[in-house]
Structure formats: structure tokens, C-alpha cells
Design an enzyme around this catalytic site. Sequence first.
Site, PDB file in Angstrom:
ATOM      1  N   HIS A 231       4.056  -8.140  -1.692  1.00 41.57           N
ATOM      2  CA  HIS A 231       3.070  -7.079  -1.407  1.00 41.57           C
ATOM      3  C   HIS A 231       3.626  -6.086  -0.377  1.00 41.57           C
ATOM      4  O   HIS A 231       3.104  -5.951   0.732  1.00 41.57           O
ATOM      5  CB  HIS A 231       1.746  -7.669  -0.923  1.00 41.57           C
ATOM      6  CG  HIS A 231       0.593  -6.719  -1.088  1.00 41.57           C
ATOM      7  ND1 HIS A 231      -0.684  -7.141  -1.396  1.00 41.57           N
ATOM      8  CD2 HIS A 231       0.533  -5.371  -1.001  1.00 41.57           C
ATOM      9  CE1 HIS A 231      -1.476  -6.083  -1.467  1.00 41.57           C
ATOM     10  NE2 HIS A 231      -0.758  -4.987  -1.223  1.00 41.57           N
TER      11      HIS A 231
ATOM     12  N   GLU B 137      -2.427 -14.492  -2.557  1.00 38.17           N
ATOM     13  CA  GLU B 137      -1.337 -14.045  -1.681  1.00 38.17           C
ATOM     14  C   GLU B 137      -1.451 -14.730  -0.329  1.00 38.17           C
ATOM     15  O   GLU B 137      -2.559 -14.827   0.199  1.00 38.17           O
ATOM     16  CB  GLU B 137      -1.400 -12.522  -1.510  1.00 38.17           C
ATOM     17  CG  GLU B 137      -1.155 -11.796  -2.824  1.00 38.17           C
ATOM     18  CD  GLU B 137      -1.198 -10.277  -2.697  1.00 38.17           C
ATOM     19  OE1 GLU B 137      -1.313  -9.776  -1.559  1.00 38.17           O
ATOM     20  OE2 GLU B 137      -1.120  -9.611  -3.728  1.00 38.17           O
TER      21      GLU B 137
ATOM     22  N   ARG C 234      -3.492  -4.504  -7.767  1.00 40.43           N
ATOM     23  CA  ARG C 234      -4.035  -5.725  -7.193  1.00 40.43           C
ATOM     24  C   ARG C 234      -3.808  -6.855  -8.192  1.00 40.43           C
ATOM     25  O   ARG C 234      -3.938  -6.657  -9.406  1.00 40.43           O
ATOM     26  CB  ARG C 234      -5.547  -5.598  -6.929  1.00 40.43           C
ATOM     27  CG  ARG C 234      -5.903  -4.722  -5.755  1.00 40.43           C
ATOM     28  CD  ARG C 234      -5.558  -5.398  -4.423  1.00 40.43           C
ATOM     29  NE  ARG C 234      -5.931  -4.565  -3.286  1.00 40.43           N
ATOM     30  CZ  ARG C 234      -5.109  -3.685  -2.699  1.00 40.43           C
ATOM     31  NH1 ARG C 234      -3.871  -3.525  -3.130  1.00 40.43           N
ATOM     32  NH2 ARG C 234      -5.532  -2.979  -1.674  1.00 40.43           N
TER      33      ARG C 234
END
Length: 351
Positions: free
Chosen positions: A309, A290, A261
Site C-alpha cells: 500500500h 492489510e 482498495r
Amino acid sequence: MHAPTYSPQNVSHLESGSASLPARLKVVVLKPLAEDQMAALRKHHEVVVLSSYTSAEALDAALRDALHDAHGLISSGLTITPSLLDAAPQLRVICSVSVGYDNYPLEAMNARGILLCNTPDVLTETTADTGFLLIMATARRAVELANLVREGHWKHNIGEAHFGSDVHGKTLGMVGMGRIGAAIARRGALGFGMRVQYSNASPKPELEAELGAHRVELDTLLESSDFVCVTVPLSPETERLIGQRELEKMSSHAILINIARGRVVDEAALIACLESGGIRGAGLDVFEQEPLPAESPLTRLPQVVALPHIGSATHETRHAMAQRALDNLLLALKGQSPLSAVNVSHWTRKG
Ligand code: NAP
């Protein structure tokens, strides 16, 4: 995990199945499943799908409205707040299409007896593939040099200025040696002859035997690894675990990989460290914010490989994750034990 983005058009899409059978419960779906999976869900329950919204505020309002009489929720990257739970007095279960669950208010869910299910295991190998992709791409400067070709700048044989560094035979430092950490370590040790060391909350004697891995203190790992690969979950203990102090411990030839993360790494400190040559490069699948803002220096530093991601983003694995979430939901709404959950002991089970 992404914060979802919403399309510029105010497209809202609600679908409802029939509520003819008494046992049918209401399920809100924020993360649409595959068609076959949605059909299976509709067979058993009344389904409300919330998809595109112009803004987070619009989604929040629609979600509150849909949740007021809902029993189940299938979600993924959206941050669920205690206040949203207050709007969902009948909610029994949230099934996340993810293994990480840092975006859910676990304590508030425990206090309300709401079950939180996640999708471990089915994404482990795919996410480990992505982690190793980042190791290879950063070490061999694959994106930077592929762009050189694409942009028509390959005019001469590549010289020292464009050489990368070896991966095989190097030292891989795993920060976190859980499912994904072990799968990356296995690739490194068995596929690339890497020495593996790790820092982890608990020792992993079986992995030490299998891979010849050594458990070391985090500082030792940072000082003596060629690749430092972060795979710990985000929690109050791991937030900014890798900050300026830790980055300064790394060697100037070392590479940082973050597949966990974004907030586990202090991004401003990382940018400063990369800009000053404190470490050689970084391979990042996750970011503090993000999608990564276009103005972030991480988008233009050549020694950074930044992915959007995509740890688990393959057709096969995303389908398997959605299936796990669906299976968990169907079981939990029958009052039966789900395949994977994080707080079963706090669950108020209703059949
Ligand atoms: P996992 O099996 O639970 O592994 C996490 C490991 O971290 C465990 O070994 C745990 O130790 C260790 N750990 C936890 N807190 C720690 C701390 N404070 N200090 C040191 N070690 C600590 O989870 P996983 O399935 O490998 O997934 C790990 C994370 O990867 C997820 O939580 C998620 O955030 C992230 N992820 C990202 C993507 C992506 O798309 N980039 C995809 C999937 C997952 P113990 O073994 O002692 O409990």
C-alpha cells in the site's frame, strides 16, 4: 489505506501543548505530521498525539479517553465507528490524511454535523506513478526476474520462458476514470501509445477528446483490455465489483492492476483465477486485509507483484498530504471552508 499496526511494546506516547489561550481547541492526532506541521498545529491548539499501542483495544480505549472533549481529529487508516463518535460529543471535524474515506462512518458523521476532510489532488500523480509501476512490473516480470538475479540463478541468457509482454501499444481498461484513473490513462495514452477505454459512473468527454479514450460497459472493458486497472473508490456499489464472473471475462493474457482498495476485488476469486491461469498476472497495491497476511498465496505467486500500500508513499507527497490535512483542520476549527472535504453540506459550522 492501511489498518495501522501497533508495536509489540506497550509504548504509549501522549503530548499536550498548553491550553492558555481561550480560542485554543483540543485536537487529537492519530497520524503524526512532520515536525514543522506539528509545531504549527501546537501554535494554535492543544494537541494530543496517540501513537504506538500494543493492541487495537488499547488504542480504542486511549482514543475514547482523548476524544471525550476533543474538537478535531487528524487520522488516516484507522476505522472510525459511530460508537467512537458517541465518545466525542464536541467533535467538529475529522481530517483524514488520505483521499479515500471508506473507513469513516459518513452517515453517522452527517447526522452529527461533523465535517470530514480528505486530501485529493496532492496525491494523484504519485499514486498514478505507482499504478503505472505495477503495469510495467507485472508485464515485464520485473520483480520475479530481479529476484532471479539476486538469488544467483542468472546462469544463461534469458529465454522465452522468462519473456514478458509489451505495454506500449496495448489496450488499457480503466475501471474508474476520476483523478487517479485519468492520470494513469494519461501516462498510458501519451507516454506509451496505449488505446484507453474506461468504465465510469459518468462520461468524461474532455478525457475522451484529450486521450482518444472510449467509455464502454464494464463487461466489454474486461473482455477487450490487456490491462484492467481499478481506481474506483470503495463503496457499497463497488465492493467486490471485480469478482469471479468479471475475472472470467478477462483474457488469459490480461493483467489486473488494483491501486484503489482491496475490497473492490474479490481476493479469493482472484487467487483462484491466477492459480488456474485465467489471467496472466496481477499488480496489487491494496488488499482485503492489510498488512497482507504472510500465508496469503499472493505473496508467493510469481506472476503477482504485491506492494505494501505505497500508492502515495513518497516523501514529497506524504508531506503535502499532511499539510493539506493540517490546513483543512485549521480552517475548519475557525469555521472557515476547508480546502477539500466530502460532506460540507452536513457540517454544523462553528467559529
Ligand atoms: P475520484 O477522483 O473520486 O475518482 C473516482 C472515480 O470513480 C470517479 O470518476 C467516479 O465517477 C468513479 N466511480 C465511483 N463510483 C463508481 C461506480 N460505482 N461505478 C463506476 N465508477 C465509479 O477519486 P481518486 O482521487 O481518483 O481516488 C480513487 C480511489 O483511489 C480513492 O477513493 C482511494 O480509495 C484510492 N487510492 C488509493 C491509493 C493507494 O495508496 N493505493 C492512494 C490514493 C487513492 P464520477 O466521476 O462519475 O464521480
